[in-house]
Motif scaffolding. Sequence first.
Motif, PDB file in Angstrom:
ATOM      1  N   GLN A  60       0.784  -1.122   0.020  1.00 60.10           N
ATOM      2  CA  GLN A  60       0.102  -0.017   0.006  1.00 60.10           C
ATOM      3  C   GLN A  60       0.737   1.306   0.049  1.00 60.10           C
ATOM      4  OE1 GLN A  60      -3.586  -0.670   2.932  1.00 60.10           O
ATOM      5  NE2 GLN A  60      -1.942  -1.896   3.706  1.00 60.10           N
ATOM      6  N   SER A  62       1.517   5.388   0.949  1.00 58.80           N
ATOM      7  CA  SER A  62       1.198   6.420   2.070  1.00 58.80           C
ATOM      8  C   SER A  62       2.039   7.607   1.750  1.00 58.80           C
ATOM      9  CB  SER A  62       1.964   5.917   3.396  1.00 58.80           C
ATOM     10  OG  SER A  62       1.827   7.044   4.306  1.00 58.80           O
ATOM     11  N   VAL A  84      -7.187  11.095  -0.669  1.00 61.84           N
ATOM     12  CA  VAL A  84      -8.272  10.077  -0.656  1.00 61.84           C
ATOM     13  C   VAL A  84      -8.794  10.080  -2.203  1.00 61.84           C
ATOM     14  CG1 VAL A  84     -10.827   9.736  -0.056  1.00 61.84           C
ATOM     15  CG2 VAL A  84      -9.022  10.343   1.580  1.00 61.84           C
ATOM     16  N   ASN A  87      -6.828   7.610  -4.077  1.00 59.72           N
ATOM     17  CA  ASN A  87      -6.634   6.323  -3.538  1.00 59.72           C
ATOM     18  C   ASN A  87      -5.285   6.048  -2.833  1.00 59.72           C
ATOM     19  OD1 ASN A  87      -9.331   5.419  -4.224  1.00 59.72           O
ATOM     20  ND2 ASN A  87      -8.602   5.327  -6.393  1.00 59.72           N
ATOM     21  N   PRO A  89      -4.232   5.389   0.566  1.00 60.03           N
ATOM     22  CA  PRO A  89      -4.687   4.903   2.045  1.00 60.03           C
ATOM     23  C   PRO A  89      -4.129   5.455   3.293  1.00 60.03           C
ATOM     24  CG  PRO A  89      -3.555   3.089   1.233  1.00 60.03           C
ATOM     25  CD  PRO A  89      -3.370   4.306   0.132  1.00 60.03           C
ATOM     26  N   TYR A  90      -3.019   5.599   3.234  1.00 56.32           N
ATOM     27  CA  TYR A  90      -2.100   6.251   4.472  1.00 56.32           C
ATOM     28  C   TYR A  90      -1.357   7.591   4.552  1.00 56.32           C
ATOM     29  CZ  TYR A  90      -2.297   1.696   7.263  1.00 56.32           C
ATOM     30  OH  TYR A  90      -2.748   0.472   7.715  1.00 56.32           O
ATOM     31  N   LEU A 121      -8.567   8.870   5.575  1.00 49.64           N
ATOM     32  CA  LEU A 121      -7.232   8.307   5.495  1.00 49.64           C
ATOM     33  C   LEU A 121      -6.998   7.436   6.881  1.00 49.64           C
ATOM     34  CD1 LEU A 121      -5.187  11.283   4.314  1.00 49.64           C
ATOM     35  CD2 LEU A 121      -5.654   9.261   2.954  1.00 49.64           C
ATOM     36  N   LYS A 122      -5.894   6.708   6.712  1.00 53.43           N
ATOM     37  CA  LYS A 122      -5.331   5.903   7.835  1.00 53.43           C
ATOM     38  C   LYS A 122      -3.993   6.711   8.122  1.00 53.43           C
ATOM     39  CE  LYS A 122      -7.082   1.599   6.480  1.00 53.43           C
ATOM     40  NZ  LYS A 122      -6.632   0.073   5.978  1.00 53.43           N
ATOM     41  N   CYS A 161      -8.005   3.384  12.702  1.00 59.61           N
ATOM     42  CA  CYS A 161      -7.137   3.702  11.617  1.00 59.61           C
ATOM     43  C   CYS A 161      -5.840   4.382  11.860  1.00 59.61           C
ATOM     44  CB  CYS A 161      -8.054   4.573  10.858  1.00 59.61           C
ATOM     45  SG  CYS A 161      -9.596   4.024  10.216  1.00 59.61           S
TER      46      CYS A 161
END
Length: 253
Positions: A60, A62, A84, A87, A89-90, A121-122, A161
């Motif tokens: 993933q 970030s 976001v 796409n 995620p972090y 978001l994480k 998260c």
Amino acid sequence: MPRQFFVGGNFKMNPTSQGQLDSIISVLNSADLDSTTEIVVAPPSLYLIPLKQTVRQEIQLSAQNCFYKESGAFTGEISPAQLVDSNIPYVILGHSERRSIFHETSEIVAKKTVAALTATLKVIFCVGETLEEREAGLTTEVVQNQLQAAVSHLQVTDWSCVVIAYEPVWAIGTGKVATSAQAQEAHLNIRAFLSQAVSPAVAENTRIIYGGSVTAANCQELSTQPDVDGFLVGGASLKPEFVNIINARRIQG
Ligand code: PGA
């Protein structure tokens, strides 16, 4: 449920060419990676979108930072909404380089954390003490103050998260890694703090990862500590040994 082992690669402002980035990614793409480790890489922001096309899907992406506003006249910044929409995620927030070089206070980091989580978001939320603070016996107090700024603004449900990265400033980029006893003690203190400041369940479920001069040579011993749930890796994430760090738990059998 055991906490899933988490390894993040923080490329910082590296590398300086697309060709070098391709080499780093091709090593990861062809490696035998532990499927039980959650893997995240954080390249400089302008490489995030092209990397989505080239990096294997188990890895993933970030961002290394974001601002706390959604849009507007904030030259040079990237918003949580834009991440976001792309796409991603972090996001890493509160890294010591952001705090020291770019003067981000704990309040700014907390505002960014709330904005990032609200945007879905994480967050990899970084904390850690300087050498002077450690030598003055202030490690626990400093880390708790950094956490408290976020704790006061987050809902209990937000914590699913959040990954906390304990990164002693004296260990970042110095080759001076914390001993596994030092890392375990700090992580246990963070978990105890979360237990009383948020809830025992959040304390039990939140990943607390260690960062600061992690290498293939020292990751295995650190990863045996019960409260070390993974790593945030700077320099070594640019090298083939990042694969060994991702696989730290598997190598132990
Ligand atoms: P380092 O950096 O592994 O190069 O010490 C860690 C970090 O800053 O996240």
